[in-house]
Write a protein that holds these residues in place. Structure first.
Motif, short mmCIF file in Angstrom:
data_model
loop_
_atom_site.label_atom_id
_atom_site.label_comp_id
_atom_site.label_asym_id
_atom_site.label_seq_id
_atom_site.Cartn_x
_atom_site.Cartn_y
_atom_site.Cartn_z
N MET A 1 3.55 -10.78 -6.55
CA MET A 1 2.91 -11.75 -5.66
C MET A 1 3.36 -13.18 -5.97
O MET A 1 3.24 -14.06 -5.13
N ASP A 2 3.86 -13.42 -7.17
CA ASP A 2 4.36 -14.74 -7.55
C ASP A 2 5.87 -14.87 -7.34
O ASP A 2 6.47 -15.83 -7.81
N SER A 3 6.48 -13.93 -6.64
CA SER A 3 7.93 -13.95 -6.41
C SER A 3 8.21 -14.25 -4.94
O SER A 3 7.29 -14.49 -4.15
N ASP A 4 9.47 -14.19 -4.56
CA ASP A 4 9.87 -14.37 -3.16
C ASP A 4 9.74 -13.10 -2.34
O ASP A 4 10.02 -13.10 -1.15
N ALA A 5 9.34 -12.00 -2.98
CA ALA A 5 9.19 -10.73 -2.27
C ALA A 5 8.05 -10.81 -1.26
O ALA A 5 7.10 -11.59 -1.43
N ILE A 6 8.14 -9.99 -0.22
CA ILE A 6 7.00 -9.76 0.66
C ILE A 6 6.22 -8.63 0.00
O ILE A 6 6.76 -7.54 -0.24
N THR A 7 4.97 -8.89 -0.36
CA THR A 7 4.15 -7.90 -1.05
C THR A 7 3.06 -7.40 -0.10
O THR A 7 2.24 -8.19 0.36
N VAL A 8 3.09 -6.11 0.20
CA VAL A 8 2.12 -5.49 1.10
C VAL A 8 1.22 -4.60 0.25
O VAL A 8 1.71 -3.74 -0.49
N ILE A 9 -0.10 -4.80 0.38
CA ILE A 9 -1.05 -4.11 -0.49
C ILE A 9 -2.05 -3.31 0.32
O ILE A 9 -2.83 -3.87 1.11
N GLU A 10 -2.01 -1.99 0.14
CA GLU A 10 -3.04 -1.13 0.72
C GLU A 10 -4.21 -1.07 -0.26
O GLU A 10 -4.03 -1.10 -1.46
N TRP A 11 -5.42 -1.01 0.26
CA TRP A 11 -6.66 -1.02 -0.52
C TRP A 11 -6.74 -2.30 -1.37
O TRP A 11 -6.95 -2.25 -2.59
N PRO A 12 -6.56 -3.46 -0.76
CA PRO A 12 -6.51 -4.72 -1.50
C PRO A 12 -7.83 -5.12 -2.17
O PRO A 12 -7.83 -5.95 -3.07
N SER A 13 -8.93 -4.51 -1.75
CA SER A 13 -10.22 -4.86 -2.37
C SER A 13 -10.24 -4.54 -3.87
O SER A 13 -10.99 -5.14 -4.62
#
Length: 143
Positions: free
Chosen positions: A98-110
């Motif tokens: 999340m601190d990089s240039d990547a696109i970070t997709v998170i399932e169940w983010p809670s």
């Protein structure tokens, strides 16, 4: 930015996701909400199609927790369903992605809600009127 879209098929969901991905700047975080079978992995497949990744390679990371997909930029797909809390998310390195240039997709983010940065997009998928229909709500970052 708030947007509500109706998808009529899995292919349409992938096209919506591909268009959405084009709007994301490097380093974006996407919190993907939806019940089991709502189409979360299908949405990620669409995001990857825009990045030049073969969609057949995209699978749910439920048991592996993280998948990385190389393309014109890195896309990280995390599934936190099996995690208990933020500490587990840090142990698998989610905070570093999340601190990089990547696109970070998170399932169940809670499961890692306190780790999500202010620049997080929120995407919710819910069943529609027919078995193939999905209601997709996209809410842009607060800042």
């Amino acid at each position: 930015m708030n947007e509500r879209l109706t998808s009529i098929s899995a292919e349409h969901t992938r096209r919506i996701a591909a268009d959405f991905c084009l709007r994301l700047p490097p380093g974006s975080v996407v919190a993907l909400h939806g019940d089991l079978g709502a189409g979360k992995t299908c949405f990620v497949k669409g995001m990857d199609e825009k990045k030049g990744i073969e969609p057949v390679r995209v699978t749910s990371p439920t048991y592996t927790l993280l998948h990385e997909y190389e393309g014109d930029r890195l896309l990280v797909h995390a599934d936190l369903y099996r995690l208990e809390n933020e500490n587990d998310a840090v142990r698998i390195g989610l905070d570093e992605f999340m601190d990089s240039d990547a696109i970070t997709v998170i399932e169940w983010p809670s499961r890692a809600a306190r780790l999500l940065p202010a620049r997080t997009w929120r995407v919710s998928l819910a069943p529609g009127a027919s078995p193939d229909e999905r209601i997709i709500d996209i809410v842009g970052p607060a800042s």
